[in-house]
Design a protein around this motif. Structure first.
Motif, PDB file in Angstrom:
ATOM      1  N   VAL A  24       5.937 -35.237 -17.698  1.00 49.62           N
ATOM      2  CA  VAL A  24       4.862 -34.288 -18.002  1.00 49.62           C
ATOM      3  C   VAL A  24       3.950 -34.154 -16.785  1.00 49.62           C
ATOM      4  N   VAL A  25       3.771 -32.918 -16.329  1.00 47.52           N
ATOM      5  CA  VAL A  25       2.959 -32.656 -15.143  1.00 47.52           C
ATOM      6  C   VAL A  25       1.705 -31.884 -15.533  1.00 47.52           C
ATOM      7  N   CYS A  26       0.565 -32.405 -15.173  1.00 45.47           N
ATOM      8  CA  CYS A  26      -0.703 -31.693 -15.351  1.00 45.47           C
ATOM      9  C   CYS A  26      -1.342 -31.541 -13.971  1.00 45.47           C
ATOM     10  N   ALA A  27      -1.580 -30.304 -13.564  1.00 42.18           N
ATOM     11  CA  ALA A  27      -2.182 -30.054 -12.254  1.00 42.18           C
ATOM     12  C   ALA A  27      -3.522 -29.364 -12.424  1.00 42.18           C
ATOM     13  N   TRP A  28      -4.468 -29.768 -11.617  1.00 44.08           N
ATOM     14  CA  TRP A  28      -5.821 -29.203 -11.677  1.00 44.08           C
ATOM     15  C   TRP A  28      -6.178 -28.631 -10.316  1.00 44.08           C
ATOM     16  N   GLN A  29      -6.451 -27.344 -10.300  1.00 47.70           N
ATOM     17  CA  GLN A  29      -6.800 -26.676  -9.057  1.00 47.70           C
ATOM     18  C   GLN A  29      -8.311 -26.632  -8.902  1.00 47.70           C
ATOM     19  N   HIS A  60      -3.800 -33.149  -8.242  1.00 45.97           N
ATOM     20  CA  HIS A  60      -4.926 -32.343  -7.786  1.00 45.97           C
ATOM     21  C   HIS A  60      -4.368 -31.297  -6.829  1.00 45.97           C
ATOM     22  N   GLY A  61      -4.071 -30.124  -7.353  1.00 48.82           N
ATOM     23  CA  GLY A  61      -3.472 -29.081  -6.538  1.00 48.82           C
ATOM     24  C   GLY A  61      -3.056 -27.905  -7.392  1.00 48.82           C
ATOM     25  N   HIS A  62      -2.362 -26.967  -6.778  1.00 45.42           N
ATOM     26  CA  HIS A  62      -1.951 -25.763  -7.495  1.00 45.42           C
ATOM     27  C   HIS A  62      -0.885 -26.101  -8.527  1.00 45.42           C
ATOM     28  N   PRO A  63      -1.054 -25.677  -9.786  1.00 45.70           N
ATOM     29  CA  PRO A  63      -0.091 -26.012 -10.838  1.00 45.70           C
ATOM     30  C   PRO A  63       1.334 -25.565 -10.542  1.00 45.70           C
ATOM     31  N   VAL A  64       1.504 -24.371  -9.986  1.00 43.62           N
ATOM     32  CA  VAL A  64       2.856 -23.884  -9.722  1.00 43.62           C
ATOM     33  C   VAL A  64       3.534 -24.723  -8.649  1.00 43.62           C
ATOM     34  N   ASN A  65       2.800 -25.095  -7.603  1.00 44.82           N
ATOM     35  CA  ASN A  65       3.374 -25.953  -6.569  1.00 44.82           C
ATOM     36  C   ASN A  65       3.805 -27.297  -7.164  1.00 44.82           C
ATOM     37  N   GLU A  71       7.678 -28.615  -7.198  1.00 42.57           N
ATOM     38  CA  GLU A  71       8.039 -29.905  -6.604  1.00 42.57           C
ATOM     39  C   GLU A  71       8.744 -30.797  -7.619  1.00 42.57           C
ATOM     40  N   ALA A  72       8.174 -30.887  -8.826  1.00 42.73           N
ATOM     41  CA  ALA A  72       8.788 -31.725  -9.859  1.00 42.73           C
ATOM     42  C   ALA A  72      10.110 -31.146 -10.334  1.00 42.73           C
ATOM     43  N   GLY A  73      10.188 -29.808 -10.392  1.00 48.41           N
ATOM     44  CA  GLY A  73      11.399 -29.159 -10.884  1.00 48.41           C
ATOM     45  C   GLY A  73      12.568 -29.213  -9.940  1.00 48.41           C
ATOM     46  N   GLY A  74      12.324 -29.614  -8.706  1.00 46.21           N
ATOM     47  CA  GLY A  74      13.435 -29.726  -7.761  1.00 46.21           C
ATOM     48  C   GLY A  74      14.431 -30.796  -8.145  1.00 46.21           C
ATOM     49  N   ALA A  75      14.010 -31.739  -8.980  1.00 48.87           N
ATOM     50  CA  ALA A  75      14.911 -32.795  -9.450  1.00 48.87           C
ATOM     51  C   ALA A  75      14.890 -32.831 -10.975  1.00 48.87           C
ATOM     52  N   VAL A  83       2.644 -15.425  -9.936  1.00 50.02           N
ATOM     53  CA  VAL A  83       2.912 -16.815  -9.605  1.00 50.02           C
ATOM     54  C   VAL A  83       4.217 -17.271 -10.264  1.00 50.02           C
ATOM     55  N   GLY A  84       4.409 -16.802 -11.496  1.00 48.25           N
ATOM     56  CA  GLY A  84       5.640 -17.151 -12.195  1.00 48.25           C
ATOM     57  C   GLY A  84       6.878 -16.617 -11.495  1.00 48.25           C
ATOM     58  N   HIS A  85       6.745 -15.470 -10.864  1.00 49.66           N
ATOM     59  CA  HIS A  85       7.879 -14.940 -10.109  1.00 49.66           C
ATOM     60  C   HIS A  85       8.297 -15.929  -9.024  1.00 49.66           C
ATOM     61  N   ALA A  86       7.313 -16.570  -8.386  1.00 49.79           N
ATOM     62  CA  ALA A  86       7.625 -17.548  -7.350  1.00 49.79           C
ATOM     63  C   ALA A  86       8.368 -18.743  -7.927  1.00 49.79           C
ATOM     64  N   VAL A  87       7.961 -19.174  -9.132  1.00 51.24           N
ATOM     65  CA  VAL A  87       8.642 -20.299  -9.782  1.00 51.24           C
ATOM     66  C   VAL A  87      10.100 -19.942 -10.048  1.00 51.24           C
ATOM     67  N   LEU A  88      10.333 -18.754 -10.595  1.00 47.75           N
ATOM     68  CA  LEU A  88      11.694 -18.331 -10.917  1.00 47.75           C
ATOM     69  C   LEU A  88      12.535 -18.138  -9.672  1.00 47.75           C
ATOM     70  N   HIS A  89      11.917 -17.680  -8.590  1.00 46.53           N
ATOM     71  CA  HIS A  89      12.659 -17.484  -7.356  1.00 46.53           C
ATOM     72  C   HIS A  89      13.041 -18.808  -6.709  1.00 46.53           C
ATOM     73  N   ARG A  90      12.160 -19.778  -6.812  1.00 49.82           N
ATOM     74  CA  ARG A  90      12.349 -21.008  -6.040  1.00 49.82           C
ATOM     75  C   ARG A  90      13.012 -22.139  -6.821  1.00 49.82           C
TER      76      ARG A  90
END
Length: 279
Positions: free
Chosen positions: A169-174, A222-227, A231-235, A257-264
């Protein structure tokens, strides 16, 4: 009555990958599988419905070859693609689509049509880009404390349990934008992050207590949620996000932003929103 996993096909390679994913999902979770193809009506000189029927038959044969004791149903639909799929989602456990499909699904997941399906389906929408021989043994889910995120976590727990893998479970706070003249800027930023992190850790602890059969790890970033998700989704074997959550995840799926997630991300991505009426 138990809802089936529904997979939409159009004869493309991504749709074939979606069939494989949906068949495995139905097998692992003891659910029925329903295969649908939305066909535009064609005049007799263009083959009528025969090409559509062949597309559906090929997908059904593939699903049957990949499963054991799974009820497989196939249906040929006509009309508007989005409207037909949204109607199917009302009685589906989840809707599975291949990304960048051909025909009616062209651009579905990276354009307005895809946002309509993902944002308005009655249940989870799983986007499959391709099959992968690599298994990481981990499902990743984004959490921002919203109702939508809670639904995403519930779905992710089911997936992790069925696959017998770890849920992360990933929680990110920008950092919010404050006036550069605010003297307490750094203090407010740190206090805000610590508050969000404590709340997220508490939610993760509650999920661990409620589901002792599922290994659950958590991270507060502590950072951008999509990033953080990328990062976590790479594995990960599957990344799960809530639809229209608040905070950083609000646009993580249905906006730019979601487009970037789907692309990457090349792994499957599930978009989950709470069912109407909680059903």
């Amino acid at each position: 009555m138990t809802r089936p996993v529904v997979v939409a096909v159009d004869g493309s390679a991504p749709a074939a990958a979606a069939v494989e994913w949906a068949a495995a999902d139905a097998q692992q979770r003891g659910l029925a599988l329903r295969i649908v193809h939305v066909c535009e009506r064609r005049p007799p000189e263009q083959g009528g419905l025969e090409p559509c029927e062949e597309t559906l038959a090929v997908a059904r044969d593939r699903a049957l070859a990949l499963t054991r004791d799974v009820e497989v149903d196939a249906a040929l639909l006509t009309g508007n693609v989005v409207e037909a799929l949204l109607a199917e989602s009302a009685s589906a456990e989840s809707m599975v689509l291949g990304s960048r499909g051909l025909g009616g699904f062209a651009g579905m997941l990276l354009g307005s049509v895809g946002m309509g399906v993902a944002g308005h389906a009655a249940g989870p929408v799983v986007i499959v880009r391709r099959t992968s021989p690599v298994r990481h043994g981990r499902v990743v889910v984004g959490d921002d404390g919203s109702e939508q995120a809670a639904a995403a976590v519930a779905y992710a727990i089911e997936q992790a349990r069925a696959r017998r893998v770890t849920l992360h479970v990933v929680c990110a706070w920008q950092t919010p934008v404050y006036s550069p003249y605010a003297a307490a800027y750094e203090t407010l930023t740190q206090e805000g992050y610590e508050y969000v992190a404590r709340a997220a850790a508490a939610r993760a602890a509650a999920w661990r207590d409620g589901h002792p059969d599922v290994p659950i790890t958590d991270a507060q970033v502590h950072g951008h949620p999509v990033n953080a998700l990328i990062e976590a989704g790479g594995a990960a074997d599957l990344v799960v996000v809530g639809s229209r959550g608040r905070g950083g995840f609000a646009s993580a799926v249905l906006g730019s932003v979601g487009h970037a997630v789907l692309h990457r991300l090349t792994c499957p991505v599930a978009v989950v929103r709470p069912r109407p009426g909680g059903g």
